[in-house]
Design an enzyme around this catalytic site. Structure first.
Site, PDB file in Angstrom:
ATOM      1  N   LYS A 142       4.896   1.397  27.520  1.00  0.00           N
ATOM      2  CA  LYS A 142       4.136   1.556  26.282  1.00  0.00           C
ATOM      3  C   LYS A 142       3.307   2.831  26.317  1.00  0.00           C
ATOM      4  O   LYS A 142       3.058   3.392  27.388  1.00  0.00           O
ATOM      5  CB  LYS A 142       3.204   0.368  26.065  1.00  0.00           C
TER       6      LYS A 142
ATOM      7  N   GLN B 113      -3.951  -8.057  12.399  1.00  0.00           N
ATOM      8  CA  GLN B 113      -3.293  -6.925  13.051  1.00  0.00           C
ATOM      9  C   GLN B 113      -2.607  -6.065  12.005  1.00  0.00           C
ATOM     10  O   GLN B 113      -1.995  -6.588  11.079  1.00  0.00           O
ATOM     11  CB  GLN B 113      -2.219  -7.430  14.017  1.00  0.00           C
TER      12      GLN B 113
ATOM     13  N   CYS C  17       5.106 -11.320  15.978  1.00  0.00           N
ATOM     14  CA  CYS C  17       6.462 -10.918  16.367  1.00  0.00           C
ATOM     15  C   CYS C  17       7.540 -11.980  16.148  1.00  0.00           C
ATOM     16  O   CYS C  17       8.581 -11.668  15.556  1.00  0.00           O
ATOM     17  CB  CYS C  17       6.510 -10.464  17.817  1.00  0.00           C
TER      18      CYS C  17
ATOM     19  N   ASP D 203       0.254  -4.608  11.997  1.00  0.00           N
ATOM     20  CA  ASP D 203       1.385  -4.752  12.894  1.00  0.00           C
ATOM     21  C   ASP D 203       2.638  -4.100  12.324  1.00  0.00           C
ATOM     22  O   ASP D 203       2.779  -4.006  11.107  1.00  0.00           O
ATOM     23  CB  ASP D 203       1.648  -6.256  13.050  1.00  0.00           C
TER      24      ASP D 203
ATOM     25  N   HIS E  89       7.075  -3.743  13.545  1.00  0.00           N
ATOM     26  CA  HIS E  89       8.143  -3.807  14.541  1.00  0.00           C
ATOM     27  C   HIS E  89       9.252  -2.865  14.120  1.00  0.00           C
ATOM     28  O   HIS E  89       9.622  -2.834  12.949  1.00  0.00           O
ATOM     29  CB  HIS E  89       8.654  -5.240  14.683  1.00  0.00           C
TER      30      HIS E  89
ATOM     31  N   ARG F 174      -6.773 -15.892  18.254  1.00  0.00           N
ATOM     32  CA  ARG F 174      -6.630 -15.974  19.703  1.00  0.00           C
ATOM     33  C   ARG F 174      -7.905 -16.545  20.282  1.00  0.00           C
ATOM     34  O   ARG F 174      -8.997 -16.203  19.844  1.00  0.00           O
ATOM     35  CB  ARG F 174      -6.382 -14.585  20.310  1.00  0.00           C
TER      36      ARG F 174
ATOM     37  N   HIS G 236       6.994  -2.920  19.389  1.00  0.00           N
ATOM     38  CA  HIS G 236       5.818  -3.407  18.653  1.00  0.00           C
ATOM     39  C   HIS G 236       4.886  -2.225  18.471  1.00  0.00           C
ATOM     40  O   HIS G 236       4.703  -1.439  19.386  1.00  0.00           O
ATOM     41  CB  HIS G 236       5.012  -4.434  19.445  1.00  0.00           C
TER      42      HIS G 236
HETATM   43 ZN   LIG Z   1       4.953  -7.671  18.040  1.00  0.00          ZN
END
Ligand SMILES: [Zn+2]
Ligand SMILES: [Zn+2]
Length: 576
Positions: A404, A320, A273, A322, A324, A302, A450
């Site tokens: 979410k 990910q 992000c 991912d 946005h 992580r 996200h």
């Molecule tokens: Zn994010």
């Protein structure tokens, strides 16, 4: 069906198990025994080390308590009385659990035969309500999950109201074991881990990498088709970035230690992000360029505790999928509906059609105005309804920075997997001072969402292996068909067919080993081949091929052209 919910039956079974352990062993100290998602456990401090054989003995003792329909009786004590009783019974762990009960709350105990347990309840009225149970395993477990505390022995079991439910559950476990992605990953040579590389770091072998590349290609195509743009960002970033994002305050334990470069601490990224936000902030933005839909296959690292690592499902390094979404308040409702629609359509492609959304709403402590929370939550709810689904609401279960939706998908054998997350964020736009110039010429804060569709490529691959039981559909399969000549005489005909199919864009090999047809078929089946193409004397003479499809069974002699057409169609339609 019993009138008691399964959680109550399971928790009651945990008490019965503790009662049985007390009957069988001396000097037992008890901790707690909750119900879990698929059963129950109880933690004991025992002078003897339990082995798998001991579980049968405990099961037999439990059966006596259940057959006697031993009642569960509740009684309350004052804190002083409770302490006195637990001290007399030498129950150190229970005394600690008692101390954890807030002042003013009532202190209740449940008696089952000779066993008395500090417990909030509720319970079934008598042990006979436990229709079917089984003890599964025994493992070590630290008191309160803390490795500085003593190690206790945890017995896992499961219980149901009906015998048939237990039988179904055990059958599912058996099926799940056969599909275990770690087992199939080795058997099919898809991926591995190496101690030399490190825990939780995945090595993708050629076949696994092929499949990954195929679904990444599809993922990118679909994102471009649906109005997303792709980004690439670095793997590391300076500590200032992680300070601004708040990761160093809230997430440091989950990050790898920093490295020193030019007197600055650099961190390997645990999330993408902040990088996407920096791209947004690289120049002034006008409302005219919103929404931004920015996607990246971003590899993050992580620190997960080694005890929690689980093959591809929980790794330390993962990619990910991912994205946005950054948009204006006017756009948010349509954007969310579109994200959800897009997610559902992707899941369908892979044969996941049973999907359950979970909505998590505003917790007590939260950032962002109540109006923003209301608008965001409303847009999530509307999107779910628009998709013709109902969501299960976890009131107050949202993160402090926004509401979410999580999607849980059911696989081929009915197991539920937590996958897609669509998460609002009111925190990062604030921390990074993200703005856009509105129609009114003034600066406004955009909405930011996200979204990870699969969660991570690694986890998704693990789920896919188990969902397909290793037999990947034709469009993903590294090897789509194998030609099996019955004897060496048919090798030229087999090669001719291979060349024809390759020219048509299909991935085909020939098994030229001088082995019996039975042996070749067995190997191809074990390797989860979708098509086996047999060529014997007659097929070679007639210019045909004997086709066996994993999905449809024996298809008989086919014309190569017809076979090619059939397979190409399956690839294009992504049949699974
Ligand atoms: Zn994010
Ligand atoms: Zn209880």
């Amino acid at each position: 069906m019993s009138k008691f919910p399964v959680e109550m039956i399971r928790h009651s079974a945990a008490h019965v198990m503790a009662a049985a352990v007390q009957n069988l062993y001396e000097n037992v100290r008890f901790d707690i025994g909750p119900a879990t998602e698929d059963g129950f456990y109880y933690d004991f401090d025992l002078p003897v080390r339990l082995a798998a054989e001991d579980l049968e003995k405990i099961e037999d003792e439990m059966k006596k308590i259940i057959n006697a329909r031993t009642p569960f009786e509740m009684f309350e004590l004052t804190r002083a009385e409770a302490e006195k009783m637990l001290r007399e019974k030498n129950q150190a762990y229970k005394l600690e659990r008692l101390a954890d009960i807030p002042e003013g709350e009532k202190i209740s105990f449940y008696r089952t035969g000779d066993f008395v347990d500090l417990c909030r309840g509720p319970h079934v009225d008598n042990a006979g309500r436990i229709g079917a149970f089984k003890l599964m395993s025994v493992a070590g477990s630290y008191f309160k999950g803390d490795e500085k505390n003593p190690m206790l022995q945890r017995i896992y079991g499961t219980a149901f109201a009906e015998k048939s439910e237990l039988a179904d559950y055990l059958r599912l476990l058996e099926e799940a074991k056969k599909r275990d992605h770690r087992k199939l990953g080795t058997e099919l040579d898809l991926f591995s881990f190496s101690e030399n590389v490190g825990s939780g770091l995945v090595l993708w072998h050629p076949k696994g990498a092929f499949i990954r590349n195929a679904f990444e290609t599809y993922w990118k195509e679909q994102h471009y088709l649906n109005g997303y743009e792709m980004l690439y960002t670095p793997h590391i970033g300076r500590c200032e970035l992680w300070q601004t994002s708040g990761h160093l305050d809230f997430y440091k334990d989950g990050m790898y230690s920093p490295m020193d470069i030019d007197d600055h601490d650099y961190y390997v990224k645990p999330m993408n992000c902040p990088f996407h936000i920096e791209i947004y902030r690289s120049r002034n933005r006008s409302y005219r360029e919103l929404p931004c839909r920015w996607a990246e296959l971003g590899t993050v690292y992580r620190y997960e505790k080694s005890g929690t690592l689980h093959g591809l499902l929980r790794a330390r390094g993962f990619t990910q999928d991912d994205a946005h979404i950054i948009c204006t308040p006017e756009q948010i409702e349509d954007e969310i509906a579109e994200v959800l629609r897009f997610s559902l359509s992707i899941w369908k492609t892979f044969g996941f059609t049973r999907i359950q959304p979970y909505l998590s709403t505003r917790p007590a402590k939260a950032v962002g105005t109540p109006e923003r929370w209301a608008k965001a939550t409303d847009s999530l709810e509307k999107a779910v309804h628009k998709a013709g689904l109902d969501c299960i609401v976890d009131a107050g279960g949202g993160a402090f920075y926004g509401p979410k939706i999580d999607l849980k998908v059911r696989d081929a054998i009915g197991r539920e997997w937590q996958t897609t997350t669509i998460q609002f964020d009111f925190n990062l736009p604030e921390r990074f001072h993200m703005t856009y110039t509105g129609e009114d010429g003034k600066q406004h804060q955009p909405y930011m969402v996200h979204r990870a569709l699969f969660g991570s490529i690694e986890r998704f691959f693990g789920i896919l292996i188990e969902h397909y039981a290793g037999a990947f559909p034709l469009w993903l399969a590294p090897e789509q068909a194998r030609v099996l000549p019955i004897t060496d005489v048919q090798i030229p005909a087999a090669r001719e067919l291979e060349a024809k199919m390759k020219a048509a864009g299909l991935r085909v090999t020939v098994d030229e080993r001088s082995q019996s047809l039975g042996g070749k078929i067995k190997d191809a089946r074990n390797e989860r081949l979708q098509y086996m193409l047999v060529i014997g004397e007659r097929e070679a003479a007639e210019g045909k091929v004997g086709v066996r499809s994993r999905r449809e069974g024996e298809l008989g002699a086919m014309d190569p052209a017809a076979l090619i057409e059939k397979m190409q169609k399956e690839v294009i339609e992504k049949v699974c």
